[in-house]
Write an enzyme that holds these catalytic residues in place. Sequence first.
Site: not given
Ligand code: GLC
Length: 538
Positions: A102, A204, A267, A328-329
Amino acid sequence: MPSAAITCWWAVGVLYQIYPRSFQDADGDGIGDLAGIIARLPYLVDLGVDAIWLSPIFPSPMADFGYDIADYVGIDPLFGTMDDFDALVAAAHGNGLKVILDLVPNHTSDRHPWFVESRASRDNPKRDWYLWRDPAPDGGPPNNWLSEFGGSGWQYDETTRQYYYHAFLAQQPDLNWRNPKVREAIYQVMRFWLGRGVDGFRVDVIWHLIKDELFRDNPPNPDFKPEMPPHAALHPVYSADRPETLQVVAEMRRVIDEFDARVLIGEIYLPIERLVAYYGEGLAGAQLPFNFALLSTPWHARTLAQLIDRYEAALPQGAWPNWVLGNHDRPRIASRVGLAQSRVAAMLLLTLRGTPTMYYGDEIGMQQVAIAPEQVRDPFEKNVPGIGVGRDGCRTPMQWDASAHGGFSAAQPWLPLAEHYAQENVANLSADAQSILNLYRALISLRKRLPQLAHGDYAPLAADGDLLLYRRHDATGSVLIALNLGAQPVSVVSDTIGLDGEILLSTAMDRGGERVGSELSLRGHEGVIVGPAPEEVV
Ligand code: GLC
Ligand code: MG
């Protein structure tokens, strides 16, 4: 539309996301770690996945569980050491598995030395590495931008009497991606890990990197409802998905291309038409802008068929698609569509055209775990309680066996285990020939055996009531996929679609080898793959 991309490992392979805190704890502190992941590699090899993506493992105060990074080129002691990391990469590669890390370039932790310097004085050389602005005339925040985790996106800092911007927590100040020094610093981070053998990055919130130069107010969202998370009150047109972001993505891709056979995954939560822009001009952007549409599209045959058509049509020439079923979100798929239907979802994920990404535990049907108020760990839920935004329920420990703490740890885990872990675990489901786990294994193995599933074209056939029907085909033949999205039986008559062959796999795991005649019947929540009998396949 064949393209060079389809032979790459990240195009033909299956990606598997590990949330390291929750996969396997080896040192008995109740938190998963790198040694734990190494110990479980044989499980992943047996499952058949090709690459693991690890959520952040870098030194962090853990305000957002690792997405607040204080050192981009180290390993947090909670997870292990750099030696453990090297051992993990070596062991994974030795087992034919790629390793994706990541990369969190939008923001650092407020404890990162860059930010500590930046906030020290207005003339610090790192001042411009972050987004500092004077207060509005009334002393309030410089504009109306909101934090994704609730409240204003601006934090006032007494020392220098300015505000800094944070798209997430105040402990996650946003870097200034208009500053070339910031860019070069992060590109060096990428080179550090790529040089250590890492096979790519999942970047991210890549669509957040650049913000409006004029810091204009975001317009209100007319569709906002009070039950939505508070940041949805505005359309983030000036704080995200700015056109200049695509230049940064292309620069990141050039760093990736300094090394052989690496991948850049972004992402991106955007509508499909904007999402596909992240492939970049001439496909010089991300190889895989994550397609999260399955996480939110209503689970009906027609809406799914429309989604697939829309996505396939929007893809730039030669771009390789991808599909994600969990992360995970977002709430677990087995809770969103139900356990029975999550088998159909698995068949959909692994028979669509494009790289599938699985989320750890979905292969054993892990459900959203209820989190009592005093057990809440997620800062999003703490900031915005009670409306269901909490992410702890999809981050609970992997359920390995019926022993204490599910075989995850010798100690009390950091989040509670699912209530029925003693039944629903890897050991039990492995022993059950018809389990969801064995269905996943069979689907992955079939995808590897049949070139049509790995890289054939996609052809929609029907979306009628609860039935979703499509074909995957190449010059050597075709495979039919029939999915029943409902609880009632459905049937398909063959004359128009030319059903031919036998059932290669049913989601119920009990019809393999059945000849398909003029009619194909599906039970409730059943999906089947029909193709030429294995002896006809070379
Ligand atoms: C992304 C991650 C999430 C995190 C956010 C801030 O969306 O997947 O888990 O809280 O970024 O870094
Ligand atoms: Mg541990």
